[in-house]
Design a protein around this motif. Sequence first.
Motif, short mmCIF file in Angstrom:
data_model
loop_
_atom_site.label_atom_id
_atom_site.label_comp_id
_atom_site.label_asym_id
_atom_site.label_seq_id
_atom_site.Cartn_x
_atom_site.Cartn_y
_atom_site.Cartn_z
N GLY A 1 0.73 -1.20 -0.02
CA GLY A 1 -0.22 0.01 -0.14
C GLY A 1 0.85 1.17 0.07
N THR B 1 -1.53 4.04 -1.85
CA THR B 1 -2.94 4.02 -1.69
C THR B 1 -2.99 4.09 -0.12
OG1 THR B 1 -2.73 1.48 -1.44
CG2 THR B 1 -3.46 2.32 -3.56
N ILE B 2 -2.00 3.99 0.82
CA ILE B 2 -2.18 4.36 2.10
C ILE B 2 -1.81 5.62 2.39
CG2 ILE B 2 -1.53 3.60 4.42
CD1 ILE B 2 -0.93 1.05 3.49
N LYS B 3 -2.49 6.55 2.95
CA LYS B 3 -1.94 7.87 3.01
C LYS B 3 -2.51 8.29 4.44
CE LYS B 3 -2.77 8.93 -1.58
NZ LYS B 3 -3.90 8.35 -2.34
N GLU C 1 -12.15 7.94 -3.91
CA GLU C 1 -12.02 8.27 -2.32
C GLU C 1 -13.51 8.95 -1.91
OE1 GLU C 1 -9.60 7.61 -0.38
OE2 GLU C 1 -8.40 6.60 -1.97
N GLU D 1 -6.09 -5.44 -1.54
CA GLU D 1 -5.55 -4.16 -1.33
C GLU D 1 -5.83 -3.66 0.08
OE1 GLU D 1 -6.15 -1.09 -3.89
OE2 GLU D 1 -5.78 -2.23 -5.53
N ALA D 2 -4.96 -2.92 0.75
CA ALA D 2 -5.16 -2.41 2.01
C ALA D 2 -6.55 -1.83 2.26
CB ALA D 2 -4.04 -1.42 2.48
N ASP D 3 -7.06 -1.39 1.22
CA ASP D 3 -8.38 -0.79 1.59
C ASP D 3 -9.45 -1.69 1.41
OD1 ASP D 3 -7.53 1.71 2.08
OD2 ASP D 3 -7.65 2.49 0.14
#
Lengths: 434, 434
Positions: free
Chosen positions: A325, A330-332, B27, B257-259
């Motif tokens: 990520g 994709t990780i913020k 998002e 994915e992380a999300d």
Amino acid sequence: IENKRETELASLLAEVHYADVAEIINELDEEHATYLLKLLDSEKTSETLTELDEDVREAILSNFSAKEIAGELDELDTDDAADIIGGLPKGIVQEVISEIEDREHAKDIVDLLRYSENSAGGLMAKELVKVNENWNVLTCVKEMRAQAENVTRVHSIYVVDDEDKLKGRLSLKDLLTTSTKTNIKDVYIPKVDYVNVNEKPEEVAKIMSKYDLEAIPVIDEIGRLVGRITIDDIVDVIKEEAEKDYQLAAGISQDVEADDSIWQLTKARLPWLFIGMMGGIGAASIINVYEGAFVKFPILLAFIPLMQATAGNVGVQSSAIVVQGLANDTIKGEVWGRLGKELLLGLVNGLALAFVFLFISHFGFDTSYLVSLTVGIALVTVIVNAAIIGTFIPIFLQKRGIDPAIATGPFITTSNDVLGILIYFSIAKVILNF
Amino acid sequence: IENKRETELASLLAEVHYADVAEIINELDEEHATYLLKLLDSEKTSETLTELDEDVREAILSNFSAKEIAGELDELDTDDAADIIGGLPKGIVQEVISEIEDREHAKDIVDLLRYSENSAGGLMAKELVKVNENWNVLTCVKEMRAQAENVTRVHSIYVVDDEDKLKGRLSLKDLLTTSTKTNIKDVYIPKVDYVNVNEKPEEVAKIMSKYDLEAIPVIDEIGRLVGRITIDDIVDVIKEEAEKDYQLAAGISQDVEADDSIWQLTKARLPWLFIGMMGGIGAASIINVYEGAFVKFPILLAFIPLMQATAGNVGVQSSAIVVQGLANDTIKGEVWGRLGKELLLGLVNGLALAFVFLFISHFGFDTSYLVSLTVGIALVTVIVNAAIIGTFIPIFLQKRGIDPAIATGPFITTSNDVLGILIYFSIAKVILNF
């Protein structure tokens, strides 16, 4: 095939793509490789050189004179030539460069040698088509034709001002459909993606693949156009990056291949094994401290490997997702959100495993109800803890500017091993009261 | 920013690249996302759609009418359009296709829908420039101009015969420098790389990156030219492939994915944790069997985590290198040679670790000389064994036609854990004679 039947070999090789010739040569010994390479025509020799493994190439080139090497470099694009020079012994570099016939070419190569391999400057080539904003279309077309001679694939025409600063790009269509007297200034497209010479290759790769670019101009600190990076070089960057991360996750530092020497492989692998061993010795110390428990509940010891394996697996899973990520952007920010999610995820997975464990231990092991419960609760706690550690460490490293990829593999496994055992015994101590 | 200040937003978004717009929209919630997307001009809407996450795109498109969707597809290349249609609910597909204005375009899209996503056919686009070998240069240039209208980037001009079979390619330079009456037959280059529609995407990626191609023609079973794959699609394939292998090595099946949701993440992660737990329970059974040894040599138990961690780490290292070598085609056949090398490597690493262990245990632990020796010998044996297992399993899976990447991570760790403990106790039994 190597009985010096030159003409047959030469005509055979003429049919084969240089990337395939390189693969064949990589497998030969130095003498045969040099022999084969010298059979090729000059253009193919130079292209094959770019595709060879570095160590093979250096060995072969040591049999070439400076003049011969310079002859090969003359045929290559500046970026490939600079890569080859970068691998030559220091003593010979000067001589090789002075033997390059095309002096402009030599100058460009020397320019490229200044940039670190790990930057956009180290990836770019000097070959590109650029026009001045103050020219008119006619001059522009003439100049372009001359420049295009040296450029294998024209992706874009870049527009610069008198100081060589990048102003925009030109579409071939517009160029062909406007009057020859029009000034470039009036037709060029001022919007153009570019990167700085000092940008990291991974960043360049990210930009080019996000915007589907096939080439990107490179500018220096004051905005001057100094080179161009093409997508084929970026494909190599993406592949190398992926391989490096994969190896780090497996506990292998440095870029090694299956064919490397035992010594190289040991250098890349042994340090990680030491980390693992230190963890194992740490675990041994913890077990030693709780020796009293062995006497009362020997069965507790049998489940140490279970705790350890589970902690290790969960930790690697969590960290791998976070590392990916982070690499993909994709990780913020939101660290707490992610930790909360991993906590929940760990709880779900942990309860599922604990439930199955209770079922198995009820039928399979001769354990008291209280011991099974202890193991079950420890399992959930260990999983949640491993998930949080696995999430937190990569994010923490990233914030500190350290490559988070080192946090996967043995590093995370070892810390979770030791912590897992500590948690297991602490919980056992409370519940079983020893 | 979402207070319906339409004109401001619209002009703001007009400045932003569609890949960035897509990131913003990913998002947002469905309502805002749809609203924002409808503010964009038509071309940008369609391009943004191609860059959105699949689930976001499907949610947004459910608010669009079939006619609106068809309008967007009209603007897109056939491959992107086919990808979007592939994600639509079955019921609406027919209607959307019948609403596409350009009937040729609609036909091409329908053709592409037939190919599996996991093949060259699923990657290719119909947009390309092709000429018949029987035309002369003049006809050719005319036809090309018409075709180029629909093709964003002309990489190559392909030459086909009357049956549409791929014969070769044409260089733009040759085309411009020969007389307009020359037949294409006399100037085209018969050597051209191509792939079959049924080729796997990973193979296509390998070929394109090996030969540094920016586009490759795709032919069907009888050699007819049916499409073209460009390098930007291949960059995506390479990245996905790398991510998949990385996740498998970390014990995460499926592409997550992380999300993603907790449920999706659990589905991808829990099965591997079960494998690990089974290994842990297996280890517990082994330890139970050797219960007699605890009484005499309790310190032996303290080193179980050491054996397990080392076995796991070595196994993952060996398998990762083999898996990468298999993926890059750098390992060919010679299984015994590789096993021999890993055996030697394991011996070197094992002896180094054992030596350090003896040193540490001499000063740090209250162990008898014989016990230390037992642990040292077991360490070397466990490492050699893990290295061989880690090498052998991926090669074995590959020979059976199974993706060797599943052999890294929890799978190899677990089998080595259990084997390692078994070896440890067997050696201890012989040396310490319990």
